[in-house]
Design a protein around this motif. Structure first.
Motif, mmCIF file in Angstrom:
data_model
loop_
_atom_site.group_PDB
_atom_site.id
_atom_site.type_symbol
_atom_site.label_atom_id
_atom_site.label_comp_id
_atom_site.label_asym_id
_atom_site.label_seq_id
_atom_site.Cartn_x
_atom_site.Cartn_y
_atom_site.Cartn_z
ATOM 1 N N LEU A 263 -4.269 1.317 -8.416
ATOM 2 C CA LEU A 263 -4.927 1.440 -7.106
ATOM 3 C C LEU A 263 -4.074 0.809 -6.010
ATOM 4 N N ASP A 264 -2.872 0.349 -6.395
ATOM 5 C CA ASP A 264 -2.017 -0.399 -5.478
ATOM 6 C C ASP A 264 -1.248 0.583 -4.580
ATOM 7 N N VAL A 265 -1.921 1.019 -3.513
ATOM 8 C CA VAL A 265 -1.352 2.041 -2.626
ATOM 9 C C VAL A 265 -1.119 1.447 -1.236
ATOM 10 N N GLY B 251 -8.920 -2.269 -10.929
ATOM 11 C CA GLY B 251 -7.521 -2.248 -10.505
ATOM 12 C C GLY B 251 -7.261 -3.301 -9.444
ATOM 13 N N HIS B 252 -6.002 -3.364 -9.007
ATOM 14 C CA HIS B 252 -5.655 -4.365 -7.991
ATOM 15 C C HIS B 252 -5.014 -3.694 -6.784
ATOM 16 N N LEU B 253 -4.971 -4.462 -5.694
ATOM 17 C CA LEU B 253 -4.241 -4.034 -4.497
ATOM 18 C C LEU B 253 -3.435 -5.233 -4.001
ATOM 19 N N GLY B 254 -2.116 -5.068 -3.901
ATOM 20 C CA GLY B 254 -1.250 -6.115 -3.357
ATOM 21 C C GLY B 254 -1.241 -7.381 -4.196
ATOM 22 N N ARG B 255 -0.853 -8.462 -3.523
ATOM 23 C CA ARG B 255 -0.774 -9.754 -4.211
ATOM 24 C C ARG B 255 -1.616 -10.771 -3.458
ATOM 25 N N PRO B 256 -2.941 -10.653 -3.493
ATOM 26 C CA PRO B 256 -3.800 -11.545 -2.696
ATOM 27 C C PRO B 256 -3.789 -12.976 -3.223
ATOM 28 N N ILE C 269 -9.321 -6.791 -8.426
ATOM 29 C CA ILE C 269 -9.463 -7.732 -9.552
ATOM 30 C C ILE C 269 -8.539 -8.951 -9.370
ATOM 31 N N ARG C 270 -7.523 -8.828 -8.514
ATOM 32 C CA ARG C 270 -6.657 -9.992 -8.255
ATOM 33 C C ARG C 270 -7.290 -10.979 -7.279
ATOM 34 N N PHE C 271 -8.504 -10.705 -6.801
ATOM 35 C CA PHE C 271 -9.212 -11.724 -6.019
ATOM 36 C C PHE C 271 -9.569 -12.911 -6.918
ATOM 37 N N ALA D 289 12.882 -4.004 -2.358
ATOM 38 C CA ALA D 289 12.724 -5.470 -2.333
ATOM 39 C C ALA D 289 12.315 -5.951 -3.733
ATOM 40 N N LYS D 290 11.341 -6.867 -3.813
ATOM 41 C CA LYS D 290 10.897 -7.466 -5.091
ATOM 42 C C LYS D 290 12.120 -7.880 -5.924
ATOM 43 N N ILE D 291 13.040 -8.595 -5.247
ATOM 44 C CA ILE D 291 14.328 -8.913 -5.846
ATOM 45 C C ILE D 291 14.201 -9.705 -7.134
ATOM 46 N N GLY E 208 7.145 1.442 -10.458
ATOM 47 C CA GLY E 208 8.335 0.939 -9.786
ATOM 48 C C GLY E 208 8.973 -0.029 -10.765
ATOM 49 N N GLY E 209 8.546 -1.304 -10.679
ATOM 50 C CA GLY E 209 9.016 -2.319 -11.619
ATOM 51 C C GLY E 209 8.739 -1.912 -13.061
ATOM 52 N N ALA E 210 7.590 -1.301 -13.300
ATOM 53 C CA ALA E 210 7.225 -0.930 -14.679
ATOM 54 C C ALA E 210 8.203 0.101 -15.243
ATOM 55 N N SER F 3 -0.450 9.184 -3.893
ATOM 56 C CA SER F 3 0.146 9.685 -5.152
ATOM 57 C C SER F 3 -0.379 8.906 -6.356
ATOM 58 N N ARG F 4 -0.393 7.571 -6.223
ATOM 59 C CA ARG F 4 -0.826 6.773 -7.374
ATOM 60 C C ARG F 4 -2.277 7.037 -7.742
ATOM 61 N N LEU F 5 -3.116 7.295 -6.761
ATOM 62 C CA LEU F 5 -4.530 7.552 -7.060
ATOM 63 C C LEU F 5 -4.669 8.894 -7.771
ATOM 64 N N PHE G 244 0.021 2.928 -15.477
ATOM 65 C CA PHE G 244 1.395 2.697 -15.938
ATOM 66 C C PHE G 244 2.150 1.735 -15.021
ATOM 67 N N ALA G 245 1.909 1.826 -13.706
ATOM 68 C CA ALA G 245 2.665 0.996 -12.754
ATOM 69 C C ALA G 245 2.395 -0.506 -12.933
ATOM 70 N N THR G 246 1.351 -0.836 -13.682
ATOM 71 C CA THR G 246 1.020 -2.243 -13.895
ATOM 72 C C THR G 246 1.174 -2.636 -15.367
ATOM 73 N N ALA G 247 1.729 -1.741 -16.166
ATOM 74 C CA ALA G 247 1.823 -1.990 -17.611
ATOM 75 C C ALA G 247 2.812 -3.101 -17.963
ATOM 76 N N HIS G 248 3.666 -3.481 -17.000
ATOM 77 C CA HIS G 248 4.617 -4.567 -17.283
ATOM 78 C C HIS G 248 4.001 -5.936 -17.016
ATOM 79 N N ARG G 249 2.753 -5.974 -16.581
ATOM 80 C CA ARG G 249 2.085 -7.254 -16.300
ATOM 81 C C ARG G 249 1.146 -7.598 -17.449
ATOM 82 N N SER G 250 1.218 -8.833 -17.915
ATOM 83 C CA SER G 250 0.311 -9.262 -18.978
ATOM 84 C C SER G 250 -0.879 -9.948 -18.322
HETATM 85 C C1 3PG Z 1 3.593 -2.126 -8.325
HETATM 86 O O1 3PG Z 1 3.356 -1.853 -7.145
HETATM 87 O O2 3PG Z 1 4.730 -2.062 -8.818
HETATM 88 C C2 3PG Z 1 2.429 -2.476 -9.211
HETATM 89 O O3 3PG Z 1 1.217 -2.276 -8.569
HETATM 90 C C3 3PG Z 1 2.559 -3.903 -9.709
HETATM 91 O O4 3PG Z 1 2.504 -4.792 -8.641
HETATM 92 P P1 3PG Z 1 3.013 -6.306 -8.771
HETATM 93 O O5 3PG Z 1 4.522 -6.278 -8.737
HETATM 94 O O6 3PG Z 1 2.408 -7.014 -7.597
HETATM 95 O O7 3PG Z 1 2.517 -6.845 -10.097
#
Ligand code: 3PG
Length: 348
Positions: free
Chosen positions: A24-26, A60-65, A112-114, A191-193, A327-329, A37-39, A141-147
């Motif tokens: 849901l991170d759009v 799901g989550h949105l951003g990094r609150p 859910i990141r609240f 970014a997200k270096i 992206g990262g995933a 697209s992600r939705l 899938f875009a969040t599958a790299h997060r535990s």
């Molecule tokens: C992303 O946008 O790559 C995913 O939603 C994961 O987000 P995050 O890098 O904040 O965990």
């Protein structure tokens, strides 16, 4: 295939309440979703579940609150889902969680990141989430790299399956990782270096050409070169872009060099913009690269929210062979790392 996942199609979902982890991170500006697209990526899974008689609670989550930041509410996403289902949202409590009822069969939990327990993968929190339903389906899938609790922890408590989009991503990306048509070029920008730097290093063992542009090239040029030399089993040639005077985009010469090197590639993977594409003055590098990659006619894979939204607005998106929601995933998958959100869905 790199993962032997339990498919959603193996689950008996009729009459059950399914917790659906969705991407849901759009990008949202003034409550408007700039790119959905992600939705759309998990919507077929929602339709499949509905068609098979399940009730669905979307998580799901949105951003990094940092706490319950109302700027990062999922309200626009709730409205988007309601529009798709021709319904109206009503606020409701879902267990202890705030959220919205969208139809009699579909609800959405607020970001859910609240809750800090989400990223801590707190077991009690994961159990509480799991108790809301009887089956867990992960199509994020875009969040599958997060535990996190809603991507990994929850799957330890109830039967868990991969959604349709996750299955497709794993199939396509496994093929690239296991037996890519070579030469394989990987282009990394954005970014997200802190997430990307270690992934660039791992790409040197997979790809024939590694090209880096965008913010990461600006900040870490020297480091990238040192890293490259240190990788003992490296296959790759490394090119790091120069930035133009504005420091907000790569030079035309760098874009040209990238394309020259990519000219004989059979597979190209691209993640992250070359410049600050939100500003029309700094879109040239990304556009030149996109048009060039499309002309090369390799099997092209594009990932990462920002680049996807931008290229969709330029009507170039459907010219890529596969568009990953990750992206990262996506990068982490291709670096050979095991993704915790997938491992937990494997057949035992
Ligand atoms: C992303 O946008 O790559 C995913 O939603 C994961 O987000 P995050 O890098 O904040 O965990």
């Amino acid at each position: 295939m790199l993962y032997n996942l339990k498919s959603l199609k193996e689950a008996q979902v009729s009459g059950k309440t399914v917790l659906l982890r969705a991407d849901l991170d759009v990008p949202i500006e003034n409550s408007q979703i700039l790119d959905d697209s992600r939705l759309n990526s998990w919507f077929p899974t929602l339709e499949y579940l509905l068609g098979n008689g399940a009730k669905i609670i979307i998580v799901g989550h949105l951003g990094r609150p940092n706490g319950a930041d109302k700027n990062l509410t999922l309200l626009p996403v709730a409205n988007w889902i309601a529009t798709k289902l021709k319904a109206q949202i009503v606020e409701e409590k879902i267990g202890d969680f705030d959220g919205w009822k969208i139809t009699d069969s579909v609800s959405l939990i607020e970001n859910i990141r609240f809750y800090k327990e989400e990223e801590e993968n707190d077991q009690e929190f994961a159990r509480k989430l799991a108790q809301l339903g009887t089956i867990f389906v992960n199509d994020a899938f875009a969040t599958a790299h997060r535990s996190h609790a809603s991507t990994e922890g929850i799957a330890h408590f109830i039967p868990s399956y991969a959604g349709l989009r996750v299955l497709q991503e794993v199939e396509v990306l496994s093929r690239v990782l296991e037996s890519p048509d070579r030469p394989l070029g990987v282009v990394i920008g954005g970014a997200k270096i802190e997430t990307k730097l270690p992934l660039v290093e791992k790409m040197h063992s997979l790809a024939d050409y590694v090209m880096v542009g965008g913010e990461i090239a600006e900040n870490d040029k020297v480091l990238l070169k040192v890293q490259h030399e240190k990788v003992s089993d490296r296959k790759s040639v490394l090119l790091v872009a120069d930035l133009n005077q504005s420091r907000q985009d790569i030079t035309a010469k760098s874009a040209e060099n990238f394309l020259q090197l990519l000219a004989d590639a059979k597979t190209i993977v691209w993640n992250g913009p070359m410049g600050k594409i939100e500003d029309p003055d700094f879109q040239n590098g990304t556009l030149t690269l996109a048009e060039g990659i499309i002309n090369i006619r390799a099997y092209s894979i594009l990932g990462g929210g920002d680049t996807i939204g931008f290229l969709r607005s330029k009507t170039l998106l459907d010219k890529f062979s596969f568009v990953s929601v990750g992206g990262g995933a996506m990068l982490e998958f291709l670096s050979g790392d095991r993704l915790p959100g997938l491992t937990v869905l494997e057949q035992k």
